[in-house]
Design a protein around this motif. Structure first.
Motif, PDB file in Angstrom:
ATOM      1  N   GLU A   1      -2.426 -31.411  12.793  1.00 19.87           N
ATOM      2  CA  GLU A   1      -3.275 -31.026  11.833  1.00 19.87           C
ATOM      3  C   GLU A   1      -1.984 -30.141  11.134  1.00 19.87           C
ATOM      4  O   GLU A   1      -1.491 -29.454  11.826  1.00 19.87           O
ATOM      5  N   THR A   2      -1.010 -30.471  10.115  1.00 25.38           N
ATOM      6  CA  THR A   2      -0.219 -29.774   9.539  1.00 25.38           C
ATOM      7  C   THR A   2      -0.737 -28.387   8.595  1.00 25.38           C
ATOM      8  O   THR A   2      -2.227 -29.192   7.905  1.00 25.38           O
ATOM      9  N   VAL A   3      -0.217 -27.466   8.428  1.00 24.91           N
ATOM     10  CA  VAL A   3      -0.474 -26.742   8.469  1.00 24.91           C
ATOM     11  C   VAL A   3       0.098 -26.113   7.630  1.00 24.91           C
ATOM     12  O   VAL A   3       1.225 -26.286   6.598  1.00 24.91           O
ATOM     13  N   VAL A   4      -0.517 -26.056   5.648  1.00 21.97           N
ATOM     14  CA  VAL A   4       0.315 -26.124   3.759  1.00 21.97           C
ATOM     15  C   VAL A   4       0.132 -24.511   3.628  1.00 21.97           C
ATOM     16  O   VAL A   4      -0.979 -24.160   3.387  1.00 21.97           O
ATOM     17  N   PHE A   5       1.336 -23.952   3.463  1.00 27.61           N
ATOM     18  CA  PHE A   5       0.972 -22.295   3.012  1.00 27.61           C
ATOM     19  C   PHE A   5       1.660 -22.640   1.582  1.00 27.61           C
ATOM     20  O   PHE A   5       2.381 -23.195   1.140  1.00 27.61           O
ATOM     21  N   ALA A   6       0.420 -21.421   0.651  1.00 28.31           N
ATOM     22  CA  ALA A   6       1.209 -21.649  -0.839  1.00 28.31           C
ATOM     23  C   ALA A   6       2.658 -20.762  -1.206  1.00 28.31           C
ATOM     24  O   ALA A   6       3.300 -21.083  -2.112  1.00 28.31           O
ATOM     25  N   GLN A   7       2.536 -19.747  -0.095  1.00 24.58           N
ATOM     26  CA  GLN A   7       3.751 -19.190  -0.143  1.00 24.58           C
ATOM     27  C   GLN A   7       4.940 -20.108   0.532  1.00 24.58           C
ATOM     28  O   GLN A   7       6.493 -19.552  -0.188  1.00 24.58           O
ATOM     29  N   HIS A   8       5.167 -21.113   0.992  1.00 30.47           N
ATOM     30  CA  HIS A   8       6.440 -21.408   1.470  1.00 30.47           C
ATOM     31  C   HIS A   8       7.102 -22.236   0.594  1.00 30.47           C
ATOM     32  O   HIS A   8       6.562 -22.516  -0.853  1.00 30.47           O
ATOM     33  N   ARG A   9       7.804 -21.929   0.838  1.00 30.18           N
ATOM     34  CA  ARG A   9       9.687 -22.365  -0.344  1.00 30.18           C
ATOM     35  C   ARG A   9      10.856 -22.911   0.269  1.00 30.18           C
ATOM     36  O   ARG A   9      10.467 -23.105   2.032  1.00 30.18           O
TER      37      ARG A   9
ATOM     38  N   ILE B   1      -3.968 -17.604  10.016  1.00 34.63           N
ATOM     39  CA  ILE B   1      -4.907 -19.188  10.527  1.00 34.63           C
ATOM     40  C   ILE B   1      -5.694 -19.192  11.002  1.00 34.63           C
ATOM     41  O   ILE B   1      -6.114 -18.293  12.023  1.00 34.63           O
ATOM     42  N   ASP B   2      -6.892 -20.109  10.493  1.00 38.41           N
ATOM     43  CA  ASP B   2      -7.976 -19.921  11.435  1.00 38.41           C
ATOM     44  C   ASP B   2      -7.718 -20.842  12.617  1.00 38.41           C
ATOM     45  O   ASP B   2      -7.810 -22.331  11.649  1.00 38.41           O
ATOM     46  N   VAL B   3      -7.868 -21.153  13.445  1.00 40.00           N
ATOM     47  CA  VAL B   3      -7.486 -22.371  14.858  1.00 40.00           C
ATOM     48  C   VAL B   3      -8.407 -22.936  15.240  1.00 40.00           C
ATOM     49  O   VAL B   3      -8.702 -23.630  16.044  1.00 40.00           O
ATOM     50  N   ALA B   4     -10.152 -21.313  15.614  1.00 38.91           N
ATOM     51  CA  ALA B   4     -11.264 -21.828  16.164  1.00 38.91           C
ATOM     52  C   ALA B   4     -12.343 -23.148  15.246  1.00 38.91           C
ATOM     53  O   ALA B   4     -12.813 -23.588  16.235  1.00 38.91           O
ATOM     54  N   THR B   5     -12.328 -23.064  13.815  1.00 35.98           N
ATOM     55  CA  THR B   5     -13.305 -23.612  13.574  1.00 35.98           C
ATOM     56  C   THR B   5     -12.988 -25.305  13.327  1.00 35.98           C
ATOM     57  O   THR B   5     -11.803 -25.714  12.790  1.00 35.98           O
ATOM     58  N   PRO B   6     -13.746 -26.105  13.675  1.00 35.04           N
ATOM     59  CA  PRO B   6     -13.393 -27.358  13.771  1.00 35.04           C
ATOM     60  C   PRO B   6     -12.782 -28.476  12.344  1.00 35.04           C
ATOM     61  O   PRO B   6     -13.454 -27.301  11.531  1.00 35.04           O
ATOM     62  N   SER B   7     -11.475 -28.636  12.608  1.00 35.21           N
ATOM     63  CA  SER B   7     -11.216 -29.372  11.562  1.00 35.21           C
ATOM     64  C   SER B   7     -12.078 -30.289  10.943  1.00 35.21           C
ATOM     65  O   SER B   7     -12.057 -29.989   9.296  1.00 35.21           O
ATOM     66  N   ALA B   8     -12.846 -30.479  11.103  1.00 31.18           N
ATOM     67  CA  ALA B   8     -13.840 -31.249  10.297  1.00 31.18           C
ATOM     68  C   ALA B   8     -15.233 -30.098   9.046  1.00 31.18           C
ATOM     69  O   ALA B   8     -15.250 -30.850   7.920  1.00 31.18           O
ATOM     70  N   MET B   9     -14.921 -28.994   9.354  1.00 27.65           N
ATOM     71  CA  MET B   9     -15.465 -27.764   8.713  1.00 27.65           C
ATOM     72  C   MET B   9     -14.738 -27.528   7.707  1.00 27.65           C
ATOM     73  O   MET B   9     -15.279 -26.649   6.315  1.00 27.65           O
TER      74      MET B   9
END
Length: 1011
Positions: free
Chosen positions: A885-893, A932-940
């Motif tokens: 999974e690629t994590v996307v941040f709103a603050q990323h520039r 970031i939340d890594v525990a929740t299954p990605s499907a959720m």
């Protein structure tokens, strides 16, 4: 005080109740953007964050953490914006509102003649002018008379209103103070239609309905109003249901968008449903005096959003702030203003009638129109109104979910105090011994025996729960402490004082007001209110500028519980720690960080103005700077950038390596309890130290003038070599300690390549047996075949699971490899290497981009690896396989790099979360930290930003990775980043944010209820 690990099923429940995380709003032109200072950049609405006007440049101002255009009039603002307070262009929406709704006009039923009113009621024109009202006639000895007055300016008239339900002496009207009169009026609001029929003196009462607390005639576009005095049908989704209300007139107000919580929120996801909305309204300001309201509102909002304490970071992230500018028809105390009808200086929460209901209707209607303008469904019941009343002298009031504050209120912390009530459920801490009602309520509460829920919703606690006293009147004050096991489970216990509460010794003075949490002066026989008070300087105890300085630790936690949903995260304080101003190419204002969970202290290294190296110590109890220590420094040494906490031996370990006189290098030790500093000379010190938590021995590498390396042990201030020179590589990485296998792992690291220990074929990891205090014969050989250039072990970490087992994770340019520590320890002790337990291919190191940040996150179902790189990418890999999974941040520039990833402790309640630090390497390295939340299954979760719980912008970030540390026992996350919270030249301008972690304290309710 370990807590239960959250099971996977708990997350399913959380996801059903938690608000959606805001996503960036897409745009094609600037007209699609609605937030203050937002522009359309890269097809996303983005606003420039700021801490002061200077950062915004010429022609712009910093308003509530966003850069907006400066102005003096509306003509200077772009379309859809207005010039608020002659200072800043803010988005503005025209709002049509009823001049009054229901059968009220200035508080009473309108009429054209006496015939419109019921028996014994006259149609009387107010002395101040305006619509005539049905007002009850004063009866004298049973005989009707025409006199309708009931009081003069001093309310001393002997006449009284009849004993009819809901009638009382109304507000003063007309004339000079000496000749003003008041009339008998209905003071009733309603909750049912029958109440309207019973309460109001109009002939048409049978046709009334109860709408938003007021009796009114209903209407719709197909069913118009028939009453000629109320002929306009006002329709709104804000609490009116499918029908509108008949009103006599409407007017136009202006809704300014002052601040939107979380940058670039998507209104469909969170701006009006998942977040809190505060609407500031004007009351008693005539059209030609609205500038006075704007000026006052601007000053009060600046105080709140610029406040360096808990309210500022929370407002910056969680709250939407709106200003509804309303021109009123009357002004002054005692006059029938649009909301107030305030009777006297002693009654500023008067509601005659339905003023409070009208406040909520106006605020929510404005938000409904605002949401419609943005193309999203209207919502109801979301506004928390703050009413600024145009009073002519000092007074103030807090009315439950509504704050009423006169503009003559100039104590700087009053609004902050009232927000503590409204937004956090905090109690007043200034209940006095002679407050009979407060004492009675507390005695009744404690007499219930099991009635503990109420106390836990506040930031104060009964002494009975903490001391076991029977009367708590002072006669048995803190003399019979209850069992420590029970005491430690009570709510707010961690914040009552630092160390002596278990012995039943609560502080009774304010000698150390920044730290004192407990009973203050008067805690003996005179202390009769029976409460433990969190802090004498808390905003909830003192509102005076000279006394109030912060929210105490218990108040901060109260804010967190009330405002940050369980499972999320948020910034709760910007702490002053004497951080120097960020400068380009520096290692950072705050260079390194460590946290002692035993003493709940955090430690930061810094070097202000190229002077001494300093260690700032922050108390987790007060969340304030506790002490600043000067650190010894070897000649030419850098400021320590690796801090190791050894809680087993109450110390902090770091190095001071001399680059000019290697023989004078030192290891530094800080006593984490007494806060004292000591050091020992370690000649030729080269590597970073590693600590054996069992014996306390410190292992570090040295290198002599002949470029020969040795591994040495420091124990009891004695230095001894455990390996001969030349026999080992230069271990440039921080040693890794395996608790389960009692191993110290030494990694060649990214800076050691192309020699017999690390080359294009393989790189080695060596191990020290901590029990035997000797190098093991075996060496782990990590394959470099096919790696990108240069081949090296770029990242390595030991992942710990809740059951105590551990795994070594090694990251190279193209692979992640895992080695079970139990198997690895056995292999190395036998003189062997081993193959990986599992292996994952990745592309994060492509094109020679270095890896930067590696974390192992255990889970009940699967285990994950979080990996970042200097290209700004962050991905999550499931050890069991599948697409990363690629994590996307709103603050990323563009240009931002991942600096580090810090997972939460595996055995804490925050297991499954991690903190990511990212920064751009230009200027002083502005960036952000994110949970970031890594525990929740990605499907959720939604893809990309679904993993991101919270982002905190940083004015500068330190280079020391990972740049964040957890005190999960108290639910806190610290960082080496700083925010710009002041103006140039201001002391303590740059402050470090503290985050309340996604897992709250376990003290839910009372007496040890856990998650």
């Amino acid at each position: 005080m370990k807590r239960l690990v959250i099971l996977l099923c708990s997350w399913a429940l959380f996801l059903l109740s938690a608000p959606a995380m805001a996503a960036p709003r897409a745009c094609t032109t600037a007209a699609d953007c609605f937030g203050p200072g937002e522009v359309c950049t890269d097809s996303i609405c983005q606003a420039q964050a700021c801490g002061n006007d200077v950062e915004c440049g010429t022609g712009r101002r910093c308003v509530a953490t966003h850069c907006v255009s400066a102005c003096t009039s509306d003509a200077e603002c772009p379309s859809g914006h207005g010039c608020f307070n002659g200072e800043a262009c803010l988005p503005v929406t025209d709002i049509t509102l009823p001049d009054d709704y229901g059968i009220h006009a200035s508080g009473q039923p309108t009429c054209g003649s006496d015939g419109d009113c019921q028996a014994n009621v006259d149609c009387i024109t107010p002395m101040s002018g305006g619509a005539a009202h049905c007002r009850i006639i004063q009866s004298a000895a049973g005989a009707p008379v025409t006199f309708a007055g009931c009081g003069n300016a001093n309310f001393t008239s002997g006449l009284s209103c009849p004993s009819v339900s809901g009638y009382g002496c109304g507000p003063l009207e007309g004339g000079t103070p000496a000749t003003q009169q008041a009339f008998c009026e209905s003071a009733a609001t309603c909750s049912t239609r029958q109440e309207c029929i019973d309460a109001y003196p109009v002939q048409a009462a049978q046709n009334l309905s109860c709408v938003v607390g007021r009796c009114t005639n209903r209407c719709s576009s197909t069913q118009p109003c028939t009453d000629p005095n109320r002929s306009i049908c006002f329709e709104s989704a804000a609490g009116l249901g499918s029908l509108g209300v008949c009103v006599a007139a409407t007017f136009t107000a202006r809704l300014f968008t002052y601040h939107l919580g979380r940058l670039n929120p998507d209104p469909a996801a969170s701006a009006l449903s998942g977040q809190k909305n505060l609407v500031f309204l004007s009351d008693g300001f005539l059209a030609d005096n609205l500038s006075a309201f704007s000026s006052y509102a601007s000053r009060e909002l600046a105080r709140v959003t610029d406040n360096i304490d808990v309210v500022s970071p929370l407002f910056a992230s969680l709250y939407n702030l709106f200003i509804l500018q309303i021109a009123d028809r009357a002004s002054g105390l005692g006059q029938p203003t649009r909301f107030g009808h305030f009777l006297s200086l002693n009654n500023t929460t008067g509601d005659l009638p339905g003023a409070r209901a009208q406040t909520f209707l106006f605020a929510n209607h404005a938000l409904a129109v605002y949401s419609g303008r943005l193309g999203v469904a209207a919502t109801t019941g979301l506004a928390r109104p703050v009413l600024f009343f145009n009073a002519d002298r000092f007074t103030r009031a807090y009315g439950g979910s509504l704050i009423v504050q006169p503009i003559t209120e100039d104590r700087p912390h009053t609004l902050t105090h009232e927000f503590g009530h409204m937004l956090a459920g905090l109690t007043d801490e200034y209940v006095q011994d002679n407050d009979v009602d407060a004492r009675r309520r507390l005695r009744e509460f404690e007499a219930e025996g099991t009635g503990t829920t109420e106390a836990c919703s506040y930031n104060v606690i009964s002494r009975r729960l903490l001391t076991g006293c029977n009367r708590c009147s002072g006669s048995d004050d803190v003399t019979v402490p209850i069992a420590s096991t029970q005491l430690a489970q009570t709510p707010w216990f961690p914040f009552l004082n630092e160390s002596s509460a278990l012995a039943g010794n609560f502080s009774t003075t304010s000698d150390a007001p920044d730290k004192t949490n407990g009973l203050f002066i008067g805690a003996g026989a005179a202390f009769a209110t029976e409460w433990i008070r969190p802090n004498i300087r808390s905003f909830m105890r003192s509102q005076e500028e000279s006394g109030a300085q912060f929210f105490g630790r218990a108040s901060v936690e109260g804010w967190g519980r009330a405002n940050i949903p369980s499972g999320e995260a948020g910034t709760v304080r910007w702490m002053p720690v004497l951080a120097p101003e960020p400068t380009p190419l520096s290692n950072g204002p705050l260079q390194a960080l460590a946290v002692s969970s035993k003493f709940h202290r955090s430690f930061y290294t810094m070097r202000p103005n190229n002077a001494d190296d300093l260690l700032a110590v922050v108390s987790g109890l007060t969340l304030a700077l506790e002490k600043t220590l000067t650190l010894p420094r070897a000649p030419g040494a850098d400021t320590p950038r690796v801090l190791l906490v050894d809680d087993a031996h109450d110390r902090l370990v770091m190095r001071s390596r001399s680059t000019t006189t290697p023989a004078e290098s030192e290891l530094l030790f800080v006593d984490t309890s007494a806060l004292t500093v000591s050091s020992i000379v370690v000649p030729d010190l080269f590597g970073f130290p590693g600590v054996d938590p069992a014996s306390g021995a410190v292992y570090v590498q040295t290198r002599n003038d002949a470029d020969e390396a040795s591994l040495v042990k420091i124990e009891n201030n004695a230095v001894s070599a455990i390996d001969a020179p030349v026999s080992q590589p230069f271990f440039s990485a921080v040693p890794l300690v395996s608790m389960s296998e009692s191993l110290l792992l030494l990694t060649a690291g990214a800076g050691v390549i192309d020699n017999s220990f690390c080359n294009a074929t393989s790189c080695e990891i060596w191990a020290v047996d901590l029990a035997a205090q000797a190098l093991l014969p075996g060496r782990l050989s990590v394959s470099m075949v096919g790696e990108q250039v240069p081949p090296a072990i770029q990242q390595a970490t030991i992942g710990r699971r809740a059951d105590g087992s551990e795994i070594l994770i090694v990251g190279t340019t193209t692979h992640l490899r895992g080695y079970e520590l139990a198997d690895l320890g056995a292999a190395l002790r036998a003189g062997n290497s081993m193959t990986p337990t599992w292996e994952i291919s990745h592309t994060m190191g492509a094109n020679a981009v270095p890896l930067a940040g590696l974390a192992f996150v255990p889970g009940a179902v699967s285990e994950h690896i979080v990996l970042g790189n200097r290209g700004g990418q962050l991905s999550i890999y499931d050890v069991a396989g599948g697409t990363p999974e690629t994590v996307v941040f709103a603050q990323h520039r563009p240009g931002m790099q991942i600096l580090g990833v810090q997972p939460a402790p595996a055995d804490g309640v925050s297991a499954g979360f991690a903190v990511v630090t990212s920064a751009a390497f230009d200027g002083a390295r502005f960036g952000f930290m994110a949970v970031i939340d890594v525990a929740t299954p990605s499907a959720m979760l939604p893809p990309g930003r679904g993993r991101v719980l919270f982002e905190q912008p940083l004015a500068a970030a330190g280079l020391s990775a990972p740049g964040a540390a957890w005190d999960d026992d108290w639910g806190l996350i610290y960082t080496t980043g700083v925010v710009d919270a002041g103006t140039p030249g201001q002391g303590n301008r740059f402050r470090t944010p503290v985050l309340r972690g996604p897992a709250a304290l376990r003290y839910r309710g009372c007496l040890g209820a856990t998650l």
